[in-house]
Design an enzyme around this catalytic site. Sequence first.
Site, PDB file in Angstrom:
ATOM      1  N   CYS A 262       0.874  -1.170   0.000  1.00 38.05           N
ATOM      2  CA  CYS A 262       0.000   0.000   0.000  1.00 38.05           C
ATOM      3  C   CYS A 262       0.913   1.222   0.000  1.00 38.05           C
ATOM      4  O   CYS A 262       2.127   1.106   0.164  1.00 38.05           O
ATOM      5  CB  CYS A 262      -0.847   0.054   1.270  1.00 38.05           C
ATOM      6  SG  CYS A 262      -1.884  -1.384   1.495  1.00 38.05           S
TER       7      CYS A 262
ATOM      8  N   ARG B 186       1.712   1.325  -6.016  1.00 36.00           N
ATOM      9  CA  ARG B 186       1.812   0.411  -4.867  1.00 36.00           C
ATOM     10  C   ARG B 186       0.477  -0.262  -4.536  1.00 36.00           C
ATOM     11  O   ARG B 186       0.411  -1.140  -3.681  1.00 36.00           O
ATOM     12  CB  ARG B 186       2.295   1.178  -3.628  1.00 36.00           C
ATOM     13  CG  ARG B 186       3.650   1.829  -3.804  1.00 36.00           C
ATOM     14  CD  ARG B 186       4.047   2.583  -2.556  1.00 36.00           C
ATOM     15  NE  ARG B 186       4.199   1.689  -1.430  1.00 36.00           N
ATOM     16  CZ  ARG B 186       5.294   1.000  -1.143  1.00 36.00           C
ATOM     17  NH1 ARG B 186       6.353   1.101  -1.920  1.00 36.00           N
ATOM     18  NH2 ARG B 186       5.346   0.203  -0.099  1.00 36.00           N
TER      19      ARG B 186
ATOM     20  N   TRP C 100      -3.745  -1.816  -1.319  1.00 31.91           N
ATOM     21  CA  TRP C 100      -3.610  -3.067  -2.053  1.00 31.91           C
ATOM     22  C   TRP C 100      -4.014  -4.117  -1.031  1.00 31.91           C
ATOM     23  O   TRP C 100      -3.237  -4.465  -0.140  1.00 31.91           O
ATOM     24  CB  TRP C 100      -2.160  -3.226  -2.500  1.00 31.91           C
ATOM     25  CG  TRP C 100      -1.837  -4.508  -3.194  1.00 31.91           C
ATOM     26  CD1 TRP C 100      -1.171  -5.589  -2.666  1.00 31.91           C
ATOM     27  CD2 TRP C 100      -2.100  -4.850  -4.550  1.00 31.91           C
ATOM     28  NE1 TRP C 100      -1.027  -6.558  -3.614  1.00 31.91           N
ATOM     29  CE2 TRP C 100      -1.583  -6.140  -4.774  1.00 31.91           C
ATOM     30  CE3 TRP C 100      -2.741  -4.187  -5.597  1.00 31.91           C
ATOM     31  CZ2 TRP C 100      -1.688  -6.779  -6.005  1.00 31.91           C
ATOM     32  CZ3 TRP C 100      -2.818  -4.835  -6.817  1.00 31.91           C
ATOM     33  CH2 TRP C 100      -2.298  -6.107  -7.006  1.00 31.91           C
TER      34      TRP C 100
ATOM     35  N   ASN D 281       0.852   0.643   6.065  1.00 31.42           N
ATOM     36  CA  ASN D 281       1.333  -0.199   4.962  1.00 31.42           C
ATOM     37  C   ASN D 281       2.110  -1.347   5.579  1.00 31.42           C
ATOM     38  O   ASN D 281       3.056  -1.117   6.337  1.00 31.42           O
ATOM     39  CB  ASN D 281       2.244   0.620   4.041  1.00 31.42           C
ATOM     40  CG  ASN D 281       3.017  -0.270   3.077  1.00 31.42           C
ATOM     41  OD1 ASN D 281       2.498  -1.287   2.627  1.00 31.42           O
ATOM     42  ND2 ASN D 281       4.244   0.099   2.778  1.00 31.42           N
ATOM     43  N   GLY D 282       1.703  -2.574   5.288  1.00 33.02           N
ATOM     44  CA  GLY D 282       2.414  -3.734   5.829  1.00 33.02           C
ATOM     45  C   GLY D 282       1.421  -4.794   6.257  1.00 33.02           C
ATOM     46  O   GLY D 282       0.220  -4.695   5.971  1.00 33.02           O
TER      47      GLY D 282
ATOM     48  N   GLU E 185       6.728 -19.296 -23.283  1.00 32.52           N
ATOM     49  CA  GLU E 185       6.715 -18.046 -22.516  1.00 32.52           C
ATOM     50  C   GLU E 185       7.955 -17.203 -22.845  1.00 32.52           C
ATOM     51  O   GLU E 185       7.864 -15.983 -23.007  1.00 32.52           O
ATOM     52  CB  GLU E 185       6.641 -18.351 -21.010  1.00 32.52           C
ATOM     53  CG  GLU E 185       6.773 -17.155 -20.094  1.00 32.52           C
ATOM     54  CD  GLU E 185       5.686 -16.093 -20.295  1.00 32.52           C
ATOM     55  OE1 GLU E 185       4.687 -16.350 -20.994  1.00 32.52           O
ATOM     56  OE2 GLU E 185       5.860 -14.980 -19.754  1.00 32.52           O
TER      57      GLU E 185
ATOM     58  N   LYS F 239       7.825 -13.470 -24.327  1.00 32.92           N
ATOM     59  CA  LYS F 239       8.488 -12.351 -23.652  1.00 32.92           C
ATOM     60  C   LYS F 239       9.377 -11.606 -24.626  1.00 32.92           C
ATOM     61  O   LYS F 239       9.371 -10.386 -24.706  1.00 32.92           O
ATOM     62  CB  LYS F 239       9.314 -12.915 -22.484  1.00 32.92           C
ATOM     63  CG  LYS F 239       9.484 -12.031 -21.315  1.00 32.92           C
ATOM     64  CD  LYS F 239       8.360 -12.088 -20.317  1.00 32.92           C
ATOM     65  CE  LYS F 239       7.034 -11.888 -20.906  1.00 32.92           C
ATOM     66  NZ  LYS F 239       5.897 -12.123 -20.133  1.00 32.92           N
TER      67      LYS F 239
ATOM     68  N   GLU G 183       7.245  -9.733 -27.442  1.00 33.24           N
ATOM     69  CA  GLU G 183       6.394  -8.604 -27.037  1.00 33.24           C
ATOM     70  C   GLU G 183       7.197  -7.375 -26.640  1.00 33.24           C
ATOM     71  O   GLU G 183       6.761  -6.263 -26.882  1.00 33.24           O
ATOM     72  CB  GLU G 183       5.394  -8.995 -25.945  1.00 33.24           C
ATOM     73  CG  GLU G 183       5.976  -9.254 -24.596  1.00 33.24           C
ATOM     74  CD  GLU G 183       4.934  -9.678 -23.573  1.00 33.24           C
ATOM     75  OE1 GLU G 183       3.847  -9.111 -23.554  1.00 33.24           O
ATOM     76  OE2 GLU G 183       5.248 -10.571 -22.769  1.00 33.24           O
TER      77      GLU G 183
ATOM     78  N   HIS H   4       9.093 -31.250 -38.932  1.00 32.34           N
ATOM     79  CA  HIS H   4       7.855 -31.448 -39.693  1.00 32.34           C
ATOM     80  C   HIS H   4       7.434 -30.173 -40.425  1.00 32.34           C
ATOM     81  O   HIS H   4       6.273 -30.008 -40.765  1.00 32.34           O
ATOM     82  CB  HIS H   4       6.743 -31.940 -38.757  1.00 32.34           C
ATOM     83  CG  HIS H   4       7.069 -33.279 -38.168  1.00 32.34           C
ATOM     84  ND1 HIS H   4       6.984 -34.447 -38.886  1.00 32.34           N
ATOM     85  CD2 HIS H   4       7.554 -33.617 -36.953  1.00 32.34           C
ATOM     86  CE1 HIS H   4       7.370 -35.457 -38.127  1.00 32.34           C
ATOM     87  NE2 HIS H   4       7.730 -34.977 -36.943  1.00 32.34           N
TER      88      HIS H   4
ATOM     89  N   LYS I 231      -2.043  -3.521 -20.204  1.00 30.22           N
ATOM     90  CA  LYS I 231      -1.758  -4.380 -19.051  1.00 30.22           C
ATOM     91  C   LYS I 231      -2.945  -5.272 -18.718  1.00 30.22           C
ATOM     92  O   LYS I 231      -2.780  -6.410 -18.327  1.00 30.22           O
ATOM     93  CB  LYS I 231      -1.383  -3.505 -17.851  1.00 30.22           C
ATOM     94  CG  LYS I 231      -0.970  -4.273 -16.613  1.00 30.22           C
ATOM     95  CD  LYS I 231       0.392  -4.891 -16.797  1.00 30.22           C
ATOM     96  CE  LYS I 231       0.765  -5.849 -15.681  1.00 30.22           C
ATOM     97  NZ  LYS I 231       1.748  -6.844 -16.133  1.00 30.22           N
TER      98      LYS I 231
HETATM   99  C1  F6R Z   1       2.464 -11.215 -21.418  1.00 26.91           C
HETATM  100  C2  F6R Z   1       1.293 -10.869 -20.636  1.00 26.91           C
HETATM  101  C3  F6R Z   1      -0.020 -11.340 -21.118  1.00 26.91           C
HETATM  102  C4  F6R Z   1      -0.937 -11.709 -19.953  1.00 26.91           C
HETATM  103  C5  F6R Z   1      -2.351 -11.972 -20.464  1.00 26.91           C
HETATM  104  C6  F6R Z   1      -3.282 -12.397 -19.359  1.00 26.91           C
HETATM  105  O1  F6R Z   1       3.621 -10.704 -20.847  1.00 26.91           O
HETATM  106  O2  F6R Z   1       1.381 -10.197 -19.637  1.00 26.91           O
HETATM  107  O3  F6R Z   1       0.091 -12.402 -22.006  1.00 26.91           O
HETATM  108  O4  F6R Z   1      -0.411 -12.822 -19.302  1.00 26.91           O
HETATM  109  O5  F6R Z   1      -2.860 -10.817 -21.074  1.00 26.91           O
HETATM  110  O6  F6R Z   1      -3.399 -11.403 -18.410  1.00 26.91           O
HETATM  111  P1  F6R Z   1      -3.971 -11.718 -16.982  1.00 26.91           P
HETATM  112  O7  F6R Z   1      -2.990 -12.621 -16.300  1.00 26.91           O
HETATM  113  O8  F6R Z   1      -4.099 -10.387 -16.311  1.00 26.91           O
HETATM  114  O9  F6R Z   1      -5.288 -12.403 -17.178  1.00 26.91           O
END
Ligand code: F6R
Length: 594
Positions: free
Chosen positions: A2, A27, A73, A97-98, A468, A472, A475, A491, A589
């Site tokens: 938080c 946070r 949070w 916070n904590g 993955e 990474k 992207e 193949h 995000k």
């Molecule tokens: C890749 C990434 C995305 C998320 C996906 C699901 O780095 O962050 O592929 O994993 O959009 O998001 P959440 O986990 O929030 O459902």
Amino acid sequence: MCGIVGYTGKDKCIPKIISGLESLEYRGYDSAGIAYIINGEIEIKKEQGRIANLKESIKLNEDSYTGIGHTRWATHGKPCKVNSHPHHVGKITLVHNGIVENYESLKAELKEYKFVSETDSEVVAALIDKLYSEEKDMLKVLVKLKDTLVGSYALGILVEGEDKIYAIRKDSPLIIGVSEDGNFIASDVPAILEYTNMYYLILNDEFAELTKDDIVIYDRDGNVSTKNLLTFEGSQEAAMKNGYEHFMLKEIYEQPKVIMDTIKEYIYNLDNLNEKMSGLEKYDEIDIVGCGSAYHVGLVGKSLITKYGKKRVNVDIASEYRYTEHVYSKNNLIILISQSGETADTLAVLRQAKEEGIDTLAIVNVVGSSIAREADRVLYIKAGVEVAVATTKAYICQLMMLSLIALYLGLKNNVLDESIVEEYENIDALIEEILSDTKDTEEIANSIYQNKDVFYLGRKVDYALSMEASLKLKEVSYLHSEAYAAGELKHGTISLIEEGTPVISIITDDDIRLKTLSNVKEVCARGAKSYIITNEEVLDKDLYTKVIMIPKLHDLVGSVLVMVKCQLIAYYVAKLNGCDIDKPRNLAKSVTVE
Ligand code: F6R
């Protein structure tokens, strides 16, 4: 996590506290609140949701010169008005916070108080009120307080009838900002930078008393302590990144801590694991559903739960699963994995499952998010706020959560014995070791960043990790990358391998090591630049451009080490290509649309 802020001075406090909270929103942001002194009385305003909601609901120009604020949070209790801070008990109003670990036993002792929230913080307010009624002196109270509280805390405290802020900390950050017009408390430097860049760093068990024109800092025994006034040179954004060039790097480096936070939450001891996971053994079939990285976590989870839990596991991408026909078994569980808890497709699967009467379990980071609220059951990871769009620390914590489910099921059916728990104890130190020397990953990044295509290869779990790693890389760096099951390459895709094509192979599974190595040799024979991430010495080293070694661990935990290496490769390639690492183009995000 938080954020707390406080101000007392010649200027009106509310605008300063709100702008401080806004810069601490990274946070946590599930609710926010403020307490301020007006005509000698303490007023409290709280709102669920973002700080913008709070800002809309209050008058910024109230005639108040001392106040404290909080952005939350959620840890204890869902995000809602009553659980949000500040908490008020008797003569005490505070922001915290904590996590106070002994709050339940304290609550039981504080019988004379009636608690309205589910939080540990309200218990702390009651405890301080009780000590204050005995001591009548806040400085004596704060000396006593640190001997009573177990856990972590940074507290900002207002006391009825005093135009002051008291602050104390242990294991949660706290600074005291100094400006010509007044004094601040804050969880982090960005909160004060609009007004001052001068601050004191408060250490564990120290506490402080702030008035409009004075700051007194005390050591743990209550003696006045003299401290150096520090100056922060840099921008507000730089301050939020805590010295790291990007949030992605900061979050990669937070992994030793958050992975341990997640592990400790669930295997504080075995009783605690049994309690948190109880009943999962009753399912004979499990469907794991998520998007992007969360889907990739599911693939690793499938392998671990099948091997140790002896369950039939299916994994699917949420946007596919929701439009596919399913035949469920009598005891079917659907596990939904989502960092944000708001991903539209994953949420849709959850709602469909509920309509069909199938049990649901959510693995979520954001407390109180839609998926967390609507699932029958939630296992929270403890990744903290993830700012970089590309997930790193949340992925690692999700991976650990699937491993813990496999552990629980494996213990239940005696495929694993209790000594296995030791495998989880040292994982933070091993990640730290990887993070302390990034030369090898930087070397790979340097050697591939100008290529157009990069391939990842692996089999079984190593294939899931390759997917993955490849995501990474593409992207954040915009390099085209594909992950292939090593045995599948011939193949079709092997036609893409030409002189100098980078191929990164992940080889950690003993059962299949030699098979993968044969596939690696096939790409070497076609001129690929070949890089290997492995936990066992490889022969014919000269064939490969670079071999990265990682410690050999049990497969319940070993994947995280591979992924830290791959995250670093992606990060350094993106950096060399000058990409907008924290906000890659076209991405968001939280994907709340289909
Ligand atoms: C890749 C990434 C995305 C998320 C996906 C699901 O780095 O962050 O592929 O994993 O959009 O998001 P959440 O986990 O929030 O459902």
